[in-house]
Enzyme design. Sequence first.
Site, short mmCIF file in Angstrom:
data_model
loop_
_atom_site.label_atom_id
_atom_site.label_comp_id
_atom_site.label_asym_id
_atom_site.label_seq_id
_atom_site.Cartn_x
_atom_site.Cartn_y
_atom_site.Cartn_z
N GLY A 167 3.61 -32.04 -49.43
CA GLY A 167 3.92 -30.79 -48.75
C GLY A 167 4.88 -29.92 -49.53
O GLY A 167 5.57 -30.39 -50.44
N SER A 178 9.68 -29.05 -52.71
CA SER A 178 8.44 -29.79 -52.49
C SER A 178 8.77 -31.23 -52.11
O SER A 178 9.82 -31.76 -52.50
CB SER A 178 7.58 -29.78 -53.76
OG SER A 178 7.31 -28.46 -54.15
N ASP A 230 15.61 -24.74 -37.04
CA ASP A 230 14.26 -24.64 -37.62
C ASP A 230 13.30 -25.62 -36.96
O ASP A 230 12.53 -26.32 -37.63
CB ASP A 230 14.33 -24.91 -39.13
CG ASP A 230 13.11 -24.37 -39.86
OD1 ASP A 230 12.35 -23.60 -39.25
OD2 ASP A 230 12.90 -24.74 -41.04
N GLY A 272 7.81 -26.63 -48.96
CA GLY A 272 8.61 -25.87 -48.03
C GLY A 272 9.22 -24.66 -48.70
O GLY A 272 8.92 -24.33 -49.85
N SER A 273 10.11 -23.99 -47.98
CA SER A 273 10.71 -22.77 -48.52
C SER A 273 11.71 -23.05 -49.64
O SER A 273 12.00 -22.17 -50.44
CB SER A 273 11.41 -21.99 -47.39
OG SER A 273 12.37 -22.80 -46.75
#
Length: 894
Positions: free
Chosen positions: A695, A701, A819, A697-698
């Site tokens: 995956g 990784s 989040d 993300g912002s």
Amino acid sequence: MLMPWATIMLLLSCGAGTINCMTLNGNDTDFISLLDFKHAIMNDPKGALSSWNTTTHFCSWEGVVCSRTRPERVVMLNLSGQALEGHISPSLGNMSYLISLELSRNKFYGQIPPNLGYLHKLKHLGLGNNSLQGNIPDAVTNCSNLLVLDLQGNLLVGEIPKKLALLSNLLHLRLNSNNFSGAIPPDLGNITTLEYVYIHYNQLHGSIPEELGKLSNMSDLSLGGNMLSGRIPEALFNLSLLQQLAMPLNMLHGPLPSKFGDFLPSLQVLLLGGNMLGGHIPDSLGNASELQLIDLGFNYGFTGKIPPSLGKLWKLRTLSLHDNNLKANDSQSWEFLDALTNCTLLERLLLTGNQLQGVLPNSVGNLSSNLNDLTLSINMLYGLVPTSIGNLHKLTTLKLSLNSFTGPINGWIGNMVNLQALYLHHNNFSAVRSDSRSNNFHGPIPSSLGKLQVLSILDLSYNNLEGNIPKDLIAISVVQCKLSHNNLEGRIPYVGNHLQLSYLDLSSNKLTGEIPPTLGTCQQLQTVILDSNFLSGSIPALFGQLGSLTVLNLSRNNFSGSIPISLSKLQLLTQLDLSHNHLDGEVPTEGVFTNTTAISLDDNWQLCGGVLELHMPPCPNPMQKRIVWRHYFVIIAIPVIGIVSLTLVIYFIISRRKVPRTRLSLSFSGEQFPKVSYKDLAQATDNFTESSLVGRGSHGSVYKGRLITPEPMVVAVKVFDLAMEGTNGSFISECQALRNIRHRNLVPILTACSTIDNMGNDFKALVYRFMPNGSLDTWLHSPGYGNLDLSQRLKIIVDIADALRYIHHDCETPIIHCDLKPSNILLDDNMGAHLADFGIARFYLETISQTVGDSRSTGTINLKGTIGYISPGDKKNMLEAVSCRLVEMCTASV
């Protein structure tokens, strides 16, 4: 003149003794020539020459025929099919009265003796089906009385001699199945007596000579399997006695004459397949009433409709029009099928690879009762297969694959009791209509297939079949069974002691349970493909007894246990795929396991050992581990227990007096969090390759890896992209948030790594325990995942609510996650939910107010994050809002 060895033999045989020597006179030459021939034979496995001795007159030897008018002169020598091995003696050229020399179907090698050209009376020369080499000697053309020249099935090379035209009496010319090159000599057209010309399967090129049209006595002309080009000469259509015209597998092009069938009234066999011919099939072809076999397949150029006039060919047995561009898209263009019902002797109808379109007419069931081969694959047919097709009881091969047929097959398949090969793959076959208002079908494999006792090839792959595999399906005489890419469920049926099964493909279904151990008794199995199912249990060790096995694919299942060592004993096994399972233990180091390109073991995280090229972790030594544990238990256990107890007492004393801090240390205790290096993480994730990526993300990784130290475990490594603005703060925030919190519903952090990589760049990463069931987001929105039932959704809501209550109320310093969303909720192997990604988390700090009248005030923070999570202000409302958010997320896709 006598050869030295023959002279010695004669002296020995005529000397004093018990052997009766025959009188030598004018026929001595034939006798000595035969002895020379015998001497050149190196092997006589059938004993054909055992009677060739001096005690018996040579006219009584096997295969030898002498003339009655000229006593003791050999006129025929016939030793065909005796498996004789050796050279052909040149001495045979001395037998001047020889009329027929037949040595075909043996193992003679070397060159054709030029001396055979001395046999001026020779009418039949049969040297076919041997291993003779070199060119055809020109001297053979001196045998001017030759009627038959048979040199087929040898290794002869060079061009076909032009001097063959001197054999003006020749009837049969058989030069096929050699390595002749060059062009066909036009001079052959001068041998007007020729009836049979077989030059097929050579390396001839160029065009077909027009001069062959002068051979008015021609019955069979076979030129196939060469590299001939150009058009078929129109002169050939003047050969009114022609019965077979065979020119397949060349590069001939152009259309056929419109009057083709009118010119060749005697034609019985027409073989023009495998060329580049095109245009329309002439209607006049139906006028060649003697036709029994028509093959125009593999031309790719014939267009238009199939002429209904073919229905007039009442002697027709084979019609092969496959792999062209023939069309049928309305009732008129399908008339040919109705017309072919008049061909009552028809045995093979091959229409594969055309542009036949629409619903297959019901008249297909009215075709000849002798039909044994019907192929309609690779067309544009759709709808239901007419049940009338079941009338074709003698069918042995049925190919309907690569169309769009729908509906059931049980209405007609059970009647074809003589079927040996059934190809229905790449359709939409099923058994039950799923919705009366739609045309979608699904259903099980009909049990009637089990009645086809002589079926050897079954291909139902790529359809919409559901349900269980009938228990009798594989128990019949099937040699190849392909049921892949359906929706079949249940267990693989027991196959018993099925000696004939050699190919089994059940991949990409929903099969469950274990592999039946009886599958390991099918000794003829060469290929087993069971990947992409839900099979479980261990891999049967009996597979190691399948000595013929070449391919075994068990990937993408739920197999567990160790790899059977017996698989390494299979000498013919060249492809082995066990990837994406739950196998453990040591990888064998022999047989196919030594070839890393032939095996795939990916995503079996508990495997170890094997050859070095596999880069597997070393296997632990259980004995050594046990000794170390016993040795240090007493030394370590008691002090550790004491220290832990004392630490807990001190912790609780301090924590009761502790004042909330506004700053948190980023240091990770070496005793609490193990130290890992960049090298450790690189090895664990195979250098952070794409295959390990799970995956992004912002701020970085996440990679899946297998960490070896301090103990083997599967981990998730979150690598921060320090080139992005705010990433360093995200790393610090996550470290602060996770440093001192522990809860069963938070993703467990194992350690952190802040160092430099191999290039000297800053490197920051967090290491978590890996969650094998991925994120809630994939279960809610990604195809291919199962559906969450209500109890699972409720459990996830409760788990995350419990985690939020902990970080809001029970931490030393309350934490606001900021989040919360499905992609940050990870699921373990028991579908337990864990909250992850504290990269933008904020601390909620409470301080003692110095303002009179206020006993306490709440510190404010600049909140940001996922919409729907933002806290309304106080802790109570915060928990209520977040709980509502959880319910909203988990029920969104219900």
